[in-house]
Design a protein around this motif. Structure first.
Motif, short mmCIF file in Angstrom:
data_model
loop_
_atom_site.label_atom_id
_atom_site.label_comp_id
_atom_site.label_asym_id
_atom_site.label_seq_id
_atom_site.Cartn_x
_atom_site.Cartn_y
_atom_site.Cartn_z
N UNK A 5 1.27 3.87 2.56
CA UNK A 5 0.01 4.29 1.98
C UNK A 5 -1.04 4.55 3.06
N UNK A 6 -1.07 3.71 4.08
CA UNK A 6 -2.05 3.89 5.16
C UNK A 6 -1.77 5.17 5.93
N UNK A 7 -0.53 5.41 6.25
CA UNK A 7 -0.19 6.64 6.99
C UNK A 7 -0.49 7.88 6.15
N UNK A 8 -0.25 7.77 4.84
CA UNK A 8 -0.49 8.92 3.96
C UNK A 8 -1.98 9.21 3.84
N UNK A 9 -2.82 8.18 3.94
CA UNK A 9 -4.26 8.38 3.81
C UNK A 9 -4.86 9.10 5.02
N UNK A 10 -4.24 8.95 6.18
CA UNK A 10 -4.75 9.56 7.41
C UNK A 10 -4.51 11.06 7.40
N UNK A 11 -5.40 11.85 8.01
CA UNK A 11 -5.21 13.30 8.06
C UNK A 11 -4.13 13.73 9.04
N UNK A 12 -3.68 12.82 9.86
CA UNK A 12 -2.65 13.07 10.87
C UNK A 12 -2.22 11.74 11.45
N UNK A 13 -1.58 11.74 12.60
CA UNK A 13 -1.16 10.48 13.22
C UNK A 13 -2.33 9.54 13.47
N UNK A 14 -2.10 8.25 13.30
CA UNK A 14 -3.13 7.24 13.56
C UNK A 14 -3.10 6.89 15.05
N UNK A 15 -4.20 7.18 15.73
CA UNK A 15 -4.26 7.02 17.18
C UNK A 15 -4.45 5.56 17.61
N UNK A 16 -5.17 4.81 16.79
CA UNK A 16 -5.58 3.48 17.22
C UNK A 16 -5.75 2.58 16.01
N UNK A 17 -5.43 1.30 16.18
CA UNK A 17 -5.65 0.28 15.15
C UNK A 17 -6.45 -0.86 15.78
N UNK A 18 -7.48 -1.32 15.06
CA UNK A 18 -8.21 -2.52 15.48
C UNK A 18 -8.10 -3.55 14.36
N UNK A 19 -7.73 -4.77 14.72
CA UNK A 19 -7.61 -5.84 13.72
C UNK A 19 -8.75 -6.83 13.86
N UNK A 26 -14.27 8.56 5.97
CA UNK A 26 -13.64 7.28 5.65
C UNK A 26 -12.58 7.51 4.57
N UNK A 27 -11.35 7.11 4.86
CA UNK A 27 -10.23 7.22 3.91
C UNK A 27 -9.80 5.80 3.52
N UNK A 28 -10.00 5.42 2.28
CA UNK A 28 -9.71 4.06 1.86
C UNK A 28 -8.28 3.95 1.30
N UNK A 29 -7.74 2.72 1.37
CA UNK A 29 -6.39 2.43 0.88
C UNK A 29 -6.44 1.10 0.14
N UNK A 30 -6.03 1.10 -1.11
CA UNK A 30 -5.92 -0.14 -1.89
C UNK A 30 -4.55 -0.72 -1.63
N UNK A 31 -4.50 -1.84 -0.87
CA UNK A 31 -3.22 -2.38 -0.45
C UNK A 31 -2.59 -3.23 -1.56
N UNK A 32 -1.26 -3.38 -1.48
CA UNK A 32 -0.50 -4.07 -2.52
C UNK A 32 0.02 -5.43 -2.08
N UNK A 33 0.15 -5.64 -0.76
CA UNK A 33 0.73 -6.87 -0.24
C UNK A 33 2.17 -6.70 0.21
N UNK A 34 2.79 -5.57 -0.12
CA UNK A 34 4.14 -5.28 0.36
C UNK A 34 4.02 -4.46 1.65
N UNK A 35 4.64 -4.96 2.72
CA UNK A 35 4.43 -4.35 4.04
C UNK A 35 4.86 -2.89 4.09
N UNK A 36 6.06 -2.58 3.63
CA UNK A 36 6.55 -1.20 3.72
C UNK A 36 5.71 -0.26 2.87
N UNK A 37 5.37 -0.70 1.65
CA UNK A 37 4.56 0.14 0.76
C UNK A 37 3.19 0.39 1.36
#
Length: 359
Positions: A234-248, A219-230
């Motif tokens: 941060x989310x992409x940087x937390x992943x060990x490689x490309x993010x294959x899937x997103x579930x909302x 599990x790689x956590x990300x403390x979000x800021x509310x700014x979309x680009x930032x």
């Protein structure tokens, strides 16, 4: 039998004596031992959510219990068997697009209302009538553990989304809403399915740290800021490689911006599954850029609940030891205290918290 009845939106539930249900062909009656209480049940019963629920009705979505009686066409279920009562009611005709209702909660359209009017008694009752195919065998069970098995109702929702996403072992998944009731369950289910890494964004640092404590470095956590680009960076940087899937799985109050931020972290040819509440409160709907979708060959899919086979498959994950129900803290109430249970669920509906009524 005793049951908790909702007579009008905005009123308390009243515990009354109702006739015992009698099974017909294709139906089963279950003695309810425990049933989960959704964290937003108070919003449904007050009318705030404006759910399509024909009143009076016995609420209660999903239950664990023992078979009391079966219809003439049941060949494998036996009286006394422990089952999970799958709350997703589906019409048996019109198979490509069946009408759907969630037992004791909400109907989808006129066809769903017809299902709801027949199966009027949800889990807040000593007995309930369900379609036989909705009785998911659990195997031998200690009655004291019935409340913990009610967590299946929480876990099944993200499991349906992950099946729709065709999540594969070793892939990287991002869970939008990971610190919530259903989002945290998605983290647990994804890891049980073999996800190599789960990226978990959120604002609640305590819950984020607890996810790592429970599940470790996958599990790689990300403390979000509310700014979309930032936040996207941060989310992409937390992943060990490309993010294959997103579930909302974010609720209606979250708005569209954090959903869009998370969705657009996915790689080229990635998949996005939407199961949350964006737009349901009358706010802005989700807007994803057409050029980004097209040029990156992104698959976006909405998913409501799960396929009929999901219940048995999820039980298999639990029985195999891949999914641990002891992660859930369970608080139990008697049926006579059902209104207290609803109030408790509203304030204690965080990650891995389960409120249960035991009729």
């Amino acid at each position: 039998m005793k049951a908790a009845l909702l007579k009008a939106f905005g009123s308390d539930l009243s515990v009354e004596t109702l006739p015992d249900p009698v099974p017909g062909t294709g139906e089963t009656v279950v003695d309810v031992v425990a049933t989960g209480v959704l964290p937003y049940s108070n919003e449904v019963f007050s009318g705030e959510r404006q759910y399509l629920l024909d009143l009076p009705a016995v609420p209660g979505t999903g239950a664990v219990g023992q078979v009391h009686a079966v219809g003439p066409d049941a060949t494998r279920l036996a009286v006394g068997d422990w089952v999970y009562c799958d709350p997703t009611l589906r019409s048996r005709d019109g198979a490509p697009t069946p009408d759907i209702a969630l037992h004791g909660l909400i109907a989808r359209g006129d066809g769903g209302l017809r299902l709801q009017r027949h199966y009027r008694q949800g889990g807040f009752a000593e007995r309930m009538l369900i379609p036989t195919e909705n009785a998911v065998p659990l195997g031998p069970l200690d009655p004291a553990d019935a409340g913990r098995w009610c967590a299946l109702g929480v876990l099944l929702v993200p499991y349906g989304g992950l099946l729709a996403a065709e999540l594969r072992a070793g892939e990287t998944l991002l869970v939008s809403g990971a610190t919530g009731h259903f989002g945290s369950a998605a983290v647990a289910v994804a890891l049980a399915m073999g996800a190599g890494c789960v990226v978990a964004p959120g604002r609640n640092e305590r819950v984020l740290a607890d996810l790592v404590r429970r599940f470790g470095p996958r599990v790689r956590t990300v403390r979000i800021t509310g700014d979309e680009d930032t936040d996207r960076a941060l989310m992409r940087r937390a992943a060990p490689g490309p993010i294959d899937c997103v579930i909302d799985l974010l609720p209606p109050a979250a708005g569209a911006a954090p959903v869009r931020t998370a969705a657009m972290t996915v790689r080229e040819f990635g998949r996005v599954v939407l199961m949350g509440g964006v737009g349901m409160a009358g706010d802005d709907d989700l807007r994803l850029p057409y050029p980004w979708l097209m040029r990156n060959s992104i698959t976006v899919r909405g998913q409501w609940m799960y396929p009929p086979s999901a219940g048995a498959r999820l039980v298999g994950l639990v029985r195999s030891g891949l999914l641990d129900l002891t992660e859930f803290d369970v608080t139990e109430f008697d049926l006579d205290d059902v209104n207290d249970a609803v109030a408790h669920a509203a304030t204690a509906g965080g990650p891995f918290e389960q409120t249960v009524v035991r009729p």
